[in-house]
Every structure is written in C-alpha cells, then in structure tokens.
Design a protein around this motif. Structure first.
Motif, PDB file in Angstrom:
ATOM      1  N   CYS A 151       0.817  -1.226   0.000  1.00 20.66           N
ATOM      2  CA  CYS A 151       0.000   0.000   0.000  1.00 20.66           C
ATOM      3  C   CYS A 151       0.847   1.272   0.000  1.00 20.66           C
ATOM      4  CB  CYS A 151      -0.911   0.023   1.236  1.00 20.66           C
ATOM      5  SG  CYS A 151      -2.049  -1.360   1.353  1.00 20.66           S
ATOM      6  N   THR A 152       2.178   1.124  -0.038  1.00 21.83           N
ATOM      7  CA  THR A 152       3.037   2.278   0.216  1.00 21.83           C
ATOM      8  C   THR A 152       4.175   2.350  -0.785  1.00 21.83           C
ATOM      9  OG1 THR A 152       2.592   1.962   2.583  1.00 21.83           O
ATOM     10  CG2 THR A 152       4.363   3.482   1.989  1.00 21.83           C
ATOM     11  N   LYS A 153       4.435   3.543  -1.290  1.00 21.07           N
ATOM     12  CA  LYS A 153       5.605   3.793  -2.136  1.00 21.07           C
ATOM     13  C   LYS A 153       6.199   5.130  -1.716  1.00 21.07           C
ATOM     14  CE  LYS A 153       8.353   3.300  -5.807  1.00 21.07           C
ATOM     15  NZ  LYS A 153       9.280   4.424  -5.583  1.00 21.07           N
ATOM     16  N   ARG A 154       7.508   5.140  -1.438  1.00 22.97           N
ATOM     17  CA  ARG A 154       8.216   6.350  -1.036  1.00 22.97           C
ATOM     18  C   ARG A 154       9.344   6.640  -2.028  1.00 22.97           C
ATOM     19  NH1 ARG A 154       4.133   7.033   1.683  1.00 22.97           N
ATOM     20  NH2 ARG A 154       4.027   6.671   3.942  1.00 22.97           N
ATOM     21  N   ASP A 155       9.817   7.876  -2.014  1.00 26.05           N
ATOM     22  CA  ASP A 155      10.880   8.281  -2.941  1.00 26.05           C
ATOM     23  C   ASP A 155      12.154   7.473  -2.743  1.00 26.05           C
ATOM     24  OD1 ASP A 155       9.174  10.133  -3.999  1.00 26.05           O
ATOM     25  OD2 ASP A 155      10.016  11.841  -2.894  1.00 26.05           O
ATOM     26  N   TRP A 156      12.419   7.025  -1.517  1.00 26.05           N
ATOM     27  CA  TRP A 156      13.662   6.303  -1.249  1.00 26.05           C
ATOM     28  C   TRP A 156      13.588   4.832  -1.647  1.00 26.05           C
ATOM     29  CZ3 TRP A 156      12.249   2.583   2.224  1.00 26.05           C
ATOM     30  CH2 TRP A 156      11.202   2.878   3.101  1.00 26.05           C
ATOM     31  N   MET A 157      12.430   4.388  -2.110  1.00 24.92           N
ATOM     32  CA  MET A 157      12.288   3.023  -2.605  1.00 24.92           C
ATOM     33  C   MET A 157      12.558   2.994  -4.109  1.00 24.92           C
ATOM     34  SD  MET A 157       8.682   2.000  -0.799  1.00 24.92           S
ATOM     35  CE  MET A 157       8.429   1.963   0.973  1.00 24.92           C
ATOM     36  N   MET A 158      13.430   2.098  -4.544  1.00 26.54           N
ATOM     37  CA  MET A 158      13.745   1.983  -5.961  1.00 26.54           C
ATOM     38  C   MET A 158      12.818   1.021  -6.696  1.00 26.54           C
ATOM     39  SD  MET A 158      17.928   2.016  -5.740  1.00 26.54           S
ATOM     40  CE  MET A 158      18.153   2.268  -7.499  1.00 26.54           C
ATOM     41  N   GLY A 159      12.000   0.299  -5.946  1.00 24.17           N
ATOM     42  CA  GLY A 159      11.073  -0.647  -6.544  1.00 24.17           C
ATOM     43  C   GLY A 159       9.790   0.022  -7.000  1.00 24.17           C
ATOM     44  N   PRO A 160       8.904  -0.759  -7.645  1.00 23.91           N
ATOM     45  CA  PRO A 160       7.657  -0.206  -8.177  1.00 23.91           C
ATOM     46  C   PRO A 160       6.623   0.057  -7.093  1.00 23.91           C
ATOM     47  CG  PRO A 160       7.749  -2.559  -8.576  1.00 23.91           C
ATOM     48  CD  PRO A 160       9.076  -2.186  -7.976  1.00 23.91           C
ATOM     49  N   ALA A 161       5.636   0.849  -7.434  1.00 21.33           N
ATOM     50  CA  ALA A 161       4.486   1.085  -6.567  1.00 21.33           C
ATOM     51  C   ALA A 161       3.465  -0.024  -6.767  1.00 21.33           C
ATOM     52  CB  ALA A 161       3.868   2.444  -6.873  1.00 21.33           C
TER      53      ALA A 161
END
Length: 552
Positions: free
Chosen positions: A438-448
C-alpha cells in the motif's frame, strides 16, 4: 558582542575505517558552511573513523592515522568557520572518545566523553577511558558545551557545562536505531534543556554499519523544550541553524520541522538502508536470493529491489518434487512484478545424485529430517555457486521467529552474506508485506502497487521439504510463537511470566528449549538489520554450551 550565531549541522553518513573518505565528507560540509557564513560546522560522534568501531578502535595504527586526518582537516579548514568532528584521542596509555574543535588551522579544544555506554551494542567501557567532567569551548565569543552522546543522557555533564559558562549545548551522536528510540532521545534531551535552561542541538549520524543503522533525526530544542528544528530520519543532509542572542540568552530561530514516519515505515526503511549501505560499503553491486514462493523470500526480494534497483537483484527458484504449483506460480509472479531477473533451477537431478552417493552409508535407515535438509543444503550450494561465479552477494531470508528457534538449515537456507529481516518476527513480516503493498516512497527503488501477491501473504507458511508440510506441524502458530519469543528474548521474561500471560507451560518450555539449542546456528548466521534492542548478535550474547533451563 555578536547577536547572531550560525551553526551548520552535517547529518552525515561515514564509512567505517575510510578515514580519507570521511574527512572529505567533513570538508565538503565545512565548505557548505563557509559558503553559508557559518560560525561552526558540526559533524557527529566518531565521524572520522565511523561508529561503532568495536575493537578496531584499539589499533594504534588506526588511532594515529585518524589523528593525522583530523590535523590535516584543521589545516584545510583554516580559512573559514570552526569545525567540530568526533574521533579517537590517545594520550599515553589512555584512549578517549573525543570531540575535536578545529579553528584557524589547528585543534583548539578537545571534549572527552565521560559516560561510556556498556549495554546492548555498546562496549565503550572496554574500549575507552572515561574523560573528566570539563568545561565549554569558545567559538568566537560564544561558549559551547558538547556532551558526547551518552553524556547527554545524564544530568552531570550538561549541568557542569552550564555552570562553567556554556551558552548552548551541541550533542554529537552515533545513536543507532531501534523502534521507538526517538521518543527516548527526545525525552532525555528535553530534560537536559529544562535542567540547564540552555538551547540544545542533537546531531546524529545516518547510514548503515553491519547490523546497525543510524537514523539521524537530528533536532534543535530551545529552553523549555520547544522544538525549533527537526531534520528527517535516515536522510543525509547539511542544514544551517541560526541562533539569536536575547536578554535571556541564545535562542534558535524556527526552521523546518520534518514529520517522522510511523514505526512500521521506519523498520522497513532500516531494512532497506542496512542492505544498501552494507552493499555499498563492502563493494558489492548485485545480490541474489532463493525465491521459494513464500512470504519471507518475497519480502527480502522486495527490500533488495527497493535498496538496489531491480537490475541488481537475481531471484532463483530451486524447486524439488515437493514444491507446489502455487509456489512456482507465486515466485515467478513476484519476480515479474518487481522487474528483477528470475532463474529456474530444479534440484531433482542433483538431489538424486547425492542420494545415490549416500545410499551405501544410509542403508537400513529410515528417511527423515536428514533427507529433507539435503534439499536445503543443495539449494545453498547452488546459490553459493552462482554467487561465486557472478560476484553477487547471497541474501538469506530467515525471519526472527525462525532464527530464534532454529527453524532453518545450517549450511542450507542459512548460507549467505546478509539477512535484511533477521530481526523481524514472522507476524511482522506479514504486516510489513501488507504495508509495502500500500506504500511507495521516494527512497524506494522498486515499483508502486501490490508488489507482493496476496496469494503469498495468505497461504499457510511451509518449507515444502516433504508432502503437505506446514510450519505449524513443527511449531506453535506464529502469533503464539512470536508472543512467547517476545517475552523470552526481547523482554528476558521467565517461563512463569509466560504461563501467567496465558500460554501453555509445555509450549513455553518447548520454545525455550528450541531457543537455547539453536544458539550454535545463530553464532554462524549472517548479520542482519537491527530493529530492536534484542537483536541476535551484539544485543544478545549467550553461550553456545549452556545447560540452564528456567524451572519457574
């Protein structure tokens, strides 16, 4: 008398033992401060070496090289603001955790740490000597006191500095993360501000070092405990803070106040940052892992992609005849959702060869755990072969529940270089997987989006080493197991306490037995991200040979 003072705070990420690289980071922060008209540029505790250096800090060659770098920094930073930086200071047969103040080309002051932490991951009593209670140092016409990390958790150092003329407190820290630690830090720092009536700057480093992650979250408090500035957690940054002299002393002018994420998000980010820095600081570029179609390897794959990018992650499915079609489908599905490489390497042929080789020795015995573990060890062998051939570091995927009770095969699925979820109980693995979907942040390189298929989250956990195997065939349900382990491990509670909490005594005793007899496995396990005050490694050091059992 100047009525303004500008402090540049460098919430920076050192690399252990990279003295020249750490000095270069310090110099870059100093240049930013100089450009901004700062009076003082400050870096965290032990920054020139990195923290926590453990026994490396006892090496005289390191001490001498660190001191040489600090002296070179002083010369390089002669024309501009003062620079404050932490490092070791050797004097005679004594070694101190010191904070150096550099100005006009030389070291003008040294603050020496008085209170030495000697708990959880800290061993400073055996590494350093305790410095005396001292006074403040001057930067221009402003007198500053610097209690070093642990010194600010006690009253005496700050009060001595205030009584001897300090006008504000600058606290350099190497304070590693565990969940909810920020609140403890803030409470202690507010207490120092209330007691002394002085503004306080709490400056913490960021970045990963082995199992520990330093989470930053630096802040500035005004007298009364009012928050003037709050830096984000985990982000490396340099920030300028202005102080204004009033009739009642110095006050920090209000600045940005970052919102702190939830504990669940911070835990996940620790797993990501720990892996990212472990890779970057050891020189590895790519990872691989065995992708079973289960929840643990799914979450580790997601963490790896968020940390390193999908192009740097290889997932390998190594099925046996007991691997279900659902696991095959789920493993391929998550690899495709994450966008990482997926390899399919059946183990049946290799397993048959090993079975044939051992047949004369095993003749007349019944098949059982030994044969099951051959599957896991064969997978470990194949994964390590890929690691050696392609220079990709192998990740292990055992959660804290499994690590605690030894529900893993040594030299099999325990083989590898790092374990991002080593300190995450199984129930939290499920919670974290749902949160990441349920979560995507700028510091994550993976997909939303829904990166971990719901079918993986919902299926009953199984090692799939025999027909219709389920984890609960061998272990209590994970909600029960994790609750008992939390009491026995994290809280050091007794068997009687667990029984009083409502758990069956036989179940508690069985868990206690598994916990103790698995110590030798943990002794040989890969390091992993620390999320709690009782992570398996430096936080909890038990003997391998141990006959004690709690009879309460």
């Amino acid at each position: 008398m100047s009525d303004r003072f500008r402090l540049t705070m460098a919430q920076a990420n050192p690399t252990m033992g990279d003295l020249e690289g750490n000095a270069a980071k310090a110099f870059a922060a100093w240049q930013e401060g100089k450009k901004a008209g700062a009076d003082l540029v400050a870096l965290p505790e032990m920054f020139i070496v990195g923290y926590n250096a453990q026994d490396l800090i006892k090496k005289p060659a390191l001490q001498a090289a660190a001191m040489a770098e600090v002296e070179k920094l002083a010369e390089s930073c002669a024309d501009g603001p003062a620079l404050a930086i932490g490092g070791p200071f050797a004097e005679g047969d004594k070694l101190y955790n010191a904070y150096f103040i550099l100005n006009k080309g030389r070291i003008v002051s040294r603050q020496l740490k008085h209170h030495l932490p000697n708990y959880t991951v800290f061993d400073e009593v055996r590494l350093f000597d305790s410095g005396p209670l001292g006074g403040p140092y001057a930067v221009g016409n402003t007198r500053i006191g610097s209690p070093i990390c642990e010194d600010a958790w006690f009253e005496d150092v700050a009060e001595t500095l205030e009584e001897s003329g300090a006008e504000f407190l600058l606290v350099p820290n190497g304070s590693p993360y565990y969940r909810d630690k920020f609140d403890r830090r803030m409470n202690h720092m507010v207490a120092r501000v209330v007691e002394t009536g002085l503004p306080l700057v709490y400056l913490n480093m960021v970045g990963g070092q082995d199992d520990q992650v330093f989470d930053g979250g630096s802040f500035v408090l005004n007298p009364g405990g009012e928050l003037a500035v709050q830096l984000p957690v985990f982000d490396e940054m340099t920030v300028h803070v202005d102080f204004e002299r009033t009739d009642d002393g110095w006050r920090a002018l209000p600045g940005d106040k970052a919102l702190l994420p939830s504990g669940e998000e911070q835990d996940y980010r620790v797993c990501v940052e720990a892996l990212r820095d472990y890779m970057g600081k050891t020189g590895f570029k790519k990872v691989l892992l065995g992708l079973s179609g289960g929840i643990d390897s799914a979450l580790v794959a997601t963490i790896a992609v968020d940390a390193l990018g999908a192009e740097n992650v290889r997932c390998v499915m190594l099925p046996s005849e007991y691997t279900s079609q659902a696991s095959l489908d789920d493993a391929k599905d998550i690899a495709e959702r994450l966008g990482c490489r997926y390899d399919y390497v059946p183990i049946a042929e290799g397993r048959q060869a090993i079975t044939n080789t051992l047949a004369p020795l095993f003749a007349g015995t019944e098949e059982g755990l030994t044969e099951e573990n051959i599957q896991s060890r064969l997978r470990g062998l194949l994964l390590m072969a890929l690691s050696n051939k392609f220079g990709e570091m192998l990740l292990t995927t055992g959660n804290k529940s499994e690590v605690a009770v030894g529900y893993a095969t040594i030299y099999g699925d325990m083989a590898g270089g790092y374990n991002p979820i080593k300190d995450m109980y199984k129930t939290r693995v499920f919670e974290t997987s749902r949160w990441r979907n349920c979560t995507k942040r700028d510091w994550m390189m993976g997909p939303a989006g829904e990166v971990i298929p719901v079918s993986i989250i919902d299926k009953p956990p199984s090692a799939e080493l025999r027909p219709d195997q389920k984890d609960e065939d061998s272990l209590p349900p994970y909600d029960v197991l994790d609750a008992i382990l939390t009491m026995l491990v994290d809280e050091e509670r007794s068997v009687a306490d667990c029984v009083a909490a409502g758990f069956e005594r036989d179940t508690v005793k069985r868990v206690e037995h598994l916990l103790y007899i698995s110590e030798y496995k943990r002794f040989q396990s890969a390091p992993g991200a620390r999320l709690s005050k009782k992570a398996f490694w430096l936080d909890r050091r038990y003997p391998i040979v141990n006959r004690f059992r709690d009879k309460s």
